[in-house]
Scaffold this active site. Structure first.
Site: not given
Ligand code: APR
Length: 270
Positions: A133, A144
Site C-alpha cells: 500500500h 512511470c
Molecule cells: N498486535 C497484533 N495485532 C493487533 C494488535 C496488536 N497489538 N492490536 C490490534 N491488532 C489486530 C486487530 O485485531 C485487527 O485484526 O490488528 C488488526 C488490524 O486490522 P485493520 O485495522 O483492518 O488493519 P489491516 O488489516 O492492516 O487493514 C488492511 O485496510 O484500511 C485499509 O489500507 C488500509 O492497509 C490497510 C488495509
C-alpha cells in the site's frame, strides 16, 4: 474481543508456530496495522480502530484525485498533516518489528508483505519487503512509477499538481501511499505473487485480512496446503484456516516466537 488464551495455551501456540517456522526454508509474512499499534499508530478495524470509531472513509478516494489533481493537491497543502499521519511521523519501531527483522536475519523469513505505510519494518532492519500500500515517506509518479523521498521532492504551490521530471515523462506525482480505488503498482503485485508461490510457511501478523489483494496471499498459500500461522489478539477472517493461532499482541508474541525458533535452530545444530 477474544480474550487472550491462558498462558499455557499461549505458550503452546508459540511452540507450535516456532516448530513450523524453524522447519521452513522460505516463510512469507503479511503484516497489517496491528503491527504498529504498539508504536502508537491506531488500527483501522477491530477494537478501538479508527474506522470502528469514526466509520469507513469513501472507497473511491482515487477517483476524486484523478478527476481534479490540482484541487486535490491544493486541499492537501491547505489541510497540512492530520492526526493519523502525525502518529506515523512520530512512531518508532516496536519489539514486533524488530522480531520480524530478526526472523529475516536468521534466514527464516524470506519476504515480508506489509500493508502498513509507516516504514517501521525497514527502520527495524527488515530488508526483503513489499510495501503493497506504499510508503507515506515517499512520492510516486503515476505514469512511470519513479519514486522520491518525500523530503527531497519539492512541491511548488504555484505549480500544482506536481509533475515528474524524468526525461520524457511529465506524469502527475502524488504520495506513494496507495489510495482506495488506485491501482497498486504492478511490480509490487508481481513480487507478492512470486514470493507467495515460493512460501513453505505463511505468517499473518496484525491484519484483519479483509482487504484484497493483500489478504489473497495467505489464502493462496493455504489453498496450496502451506501452514498458516496467525498472530492477532482478535479472531480474523482467516483464523479458521490457520494451523496455529497466537492470540496475543505482536509486540509480545513475536519476540517470544523468535526466541523459540532460535532455540529449535540451535538444537538442530547440536
Ligand atoms: N498486535 C497484533 N495485532 C493487533 C494488535 C496488536 N497489538 N492490536 C490490534 N491488532 C489486530 C486487530 O485485531 C485487527 O485484526 O490488528 C488488526 C488490524 O486490522 P485493520 O485495522 O483492518 O488493519 P489491516 O488489516 O492492516 O487493514 C488492511 O485496510 O484500511 C485499509 O489500507 C488500509 O492497509 C490497510 C488495509
Amino acid at each position: 474481543m477474544d480474550e487472550h488464551l491462558p498462558p499455557d495455551d499461549l505458550d503452546t501456540s508459540i511452540e507450535v508456530a516456532a516448530t513450523l517456522l524453524a522447519g521452513a526454508r522460505h516463510a512469507v509474512a503479511l503484516a497489517g496495522a496491528g503491527m504498529s499499534k504498539e508504536s502508537g499508530i491506531p488500527t483501522f478495524r477491530g477494537e478501538g480502530g479508527l474506522w470502528t470509531t469514526n466509520g469507513e472513509p469513501p472507497m473511491n478516494q482515487f477517483d476524486g484525485f484523478a478527476a481534479d489533481p490540482k484541487r486535490w493537491w491544493e486541499r492537501r497543502l491547505a489541510e497540512g498533516v492530520g492526526a493519523f499521519a502525525a502518529s506515523i511521523d512520530s512512531a518508532q519501531p516496536n519489539h514486533g518489528h524488530r522480531a520480524l527483522a530478526e526472523l529475516e536475519a536468521i534466514g527464516v523469513l524470506g519476504h515480508l508483505i506489509t500493508q502498513n505505510i509507516d516504514d517501521l519494518h525497514r527502520r527495524a532492519g527488515q530488508r526483503s519487503i513489499t510495501e503493497i500500500h506504499g510508503n507515506r515517506h515517499w512520492m510516486r509518479c503515476l505514469r512511470c512509477g519513479q519514486r522520491w523521498p518525500r523530503e527531497e521532492f519539492i512541491v511548488d504551490p504555484e505549480d500544482l499538481p506536481p509533475h515528474c521530471d524524468v526525461e520524457g515523462c511529465g506524469g502527475i506525482v502524488k504520495s506513494d501511499t496507495v489510495m482506495f480505488g488506485e491501482m497498486i503498482p504492478p511490480a509490487a503485485l508481481d513480487r507478492c505473487e512470486r514470493e507467495t508461490a515460493l512460501a513453505d510457511c505463511f505468517l499473518t501478523v496484525g491484519t484483519s485480512a479483509v482487504v484484497y489483494p493483500a489478504a489473497g496471499y495467505p489464502v493462496a498459500a493455504v489453498r496450496r496446503g502451506i501452514p498458516l500461522i496467525e498472530v492477532n489478539p482478535e479472531p480474523t477472517a482467516l483464523s479458521q484456516f490457520a494451523s496455529v493461532v497466537v492470540r496475543a499482541p505482536s509486540g509480545e508474541a513475536l519476540p517470544a516466537l523468535v526466541a523459540a525458533v532460535r532455540a529449535r535452530l540451535e538444537a538442530s545444530r547440536t
